[in-house]
Design a protein around this motif. Structure first.
Motif, PDB file in Angstrom:
ATOM      1  N   ARG A   3      37.463  38.199  47.010  1.00  0.00           N
ATOM      2  CA  ARG A   3      36.921  39.566  46.910  1.00  0.00           C
ATOM      3  C   ARG A   3      38.011  40.602  47.181  1.00  0.00           C
ATOM      4  N   LEU A   4      38.826  40.355  48.211  1.00  0.00           N
ATOM      5  CA  LEU A   4      39.890  41.289  48.589  1.00  0.00           C
ATOM      6  C   LEU A   4      40.864  41.537  47.442  1.00  0.00           C
ATOM      7  N   HIS A   5      41.338  40.473  46.823  1.00  0.00           N
ATOM      8  CA  HIS A   5      42.312  40.614  45.738  1.00  0.00           C
ATOM      9  C   HIS A   5      41.691  41.256  44.505  1.00  0.00           C
ATOM     10  N   CYS A   6      40.444  40.929  44.226  1.00  0.00           N
ATOM     11  CA  CYS A   6      39.774  41.556  43.076  1.00  0.00           C
ATOM     12  C   CYS A   6      39.620  43.061  43.297  1.00  0.00           C
ATOM     13  N   GLU A   7      39.252  43.445  44.503  1.00  0.00           N
ATOM     14  CA  GLU A   7      39.114  44.870  44.810  1.00  0.00           C
ATOM     15  C   GLU A   7      40.431  45.600  44.610  1.00  0.00           C
ATOM     16  N   ARG A   8      41.517  45.007  45.061  1.00  0.00           N
ATOM     17  CA  ARG A   8      42.835  45.630  44.917  1.00  0.00           C
ATOM     18  C   ARG A   8      43.231  45.790  43.451  1.00  0.00           C
ATOM     19  N   LEU A   9      42.839  44.816  42.638  1.00  0.00           N
ATOM     20  CA  LEU A   9      43.216  44.842  41.232  1.00  0.00           C
ATOM     21  C   LEU A   9      42.194  45.584  40.368  1.00  0.00           C
TER      22      LEU A   9
END
Length: 217
Positions: A46-52
């Motif tokens: 979730r964290l990486h998707c939010e950043r991208l």
């Protein structure tokens, strides 16, 4: 062109794939299938998707924990320690896991007008996981093409490379691997002794990346 859905766990491999193919990814899907480490992995996905800026959804697959047998699942036998090449690691196989997840991902992809499903299986998985091997990926992709109007296909660019190769790619994207999870035991820290921890250590070492992982003493 945003033509792809990615199956992303939150581990090193799928997070690297997420960053490498971010320009093509319209939707990311994680599966909560009752594994010991799902609660550790999925928040990183979730964290990486939010950043991208990539939409991320979580699909619950509680039936797998209820009806499948694997040491990887919560309530199963103890996670074995050692290298993936060791015979005892076969207990971590969740029968046809990737087949089930890819089938669901395929349906979601077609429902959203997407034509590719990305998955981060790699060469190190081949020893014990039949549904990570190139022969399975080819057959599953053909079944998906034949079973969809959009002719959805699997894109699995890591199938024949090593985890070290993947780590080298992640290094180019400056991925902080502390923000990924590998350990099958799902404790407060990585155990450092199960097959996926051992492979993680080796990959980071051989890619000349300082290992940021917190391991148990």
């Amino acid at each position: 062109m945003k033509d792809s859905l990615i199956v992303v766990s939150g581990g090193m491999d799928s997070i690297t794939l997420l960053h490498e193919y971010a320009g093509r990814i319209a939707l990311a899907v994680s599966f909560d299938y009752g594994a010991n480490h799902n609660e550790k992995e999925i928040p990183f996905a979730r964290l990486h998707c939010e950043r991208l800026g990539i939409e991320h959804i979580v699909i619950p697959l509680a039936f797998m924990k209820a009806y499948f047998k694997s040491s990887l699942l919560s309530g199963g036998e103890a996670i074995p320690e050692g290298h993936y090449a060791d015979e005892n690691m076969k207990s971590t196989v969740v029968p046809f896991r990737n087949g089930i997840m890819l089938s669901i991902a395929c349906g979601i992809a077609e429902s959203n007008g997407l034509t590719h499903v990305l998955i981060a299986n790699h060469g190190g998985d081949h020893a014990i996981y039949p549904d990570c091997r190139s022969s399975f990926i080819r057959a599953m992709s053909e079944a998906m093409r034949e079973g969809t109007y959009e002719h959805v296909e699997i894109l699995a660019p890591y199938t024949d490379i090593t985890k070290t190769d993947i780590a080298c790619r992640g290094k180019q994207f400056q991925i902080n691997y502390a923000e990924t999870w590998s350990c099958y035991k799902g404790g407060a820290k990585h155990c450092g002794k199960c097959g996926t921890c051992v492979e993680r250590k080796e990959a980071l070492r051989d890619a000349d990346i300082d290992d940021p992982t917190e391991y148990e003493d």
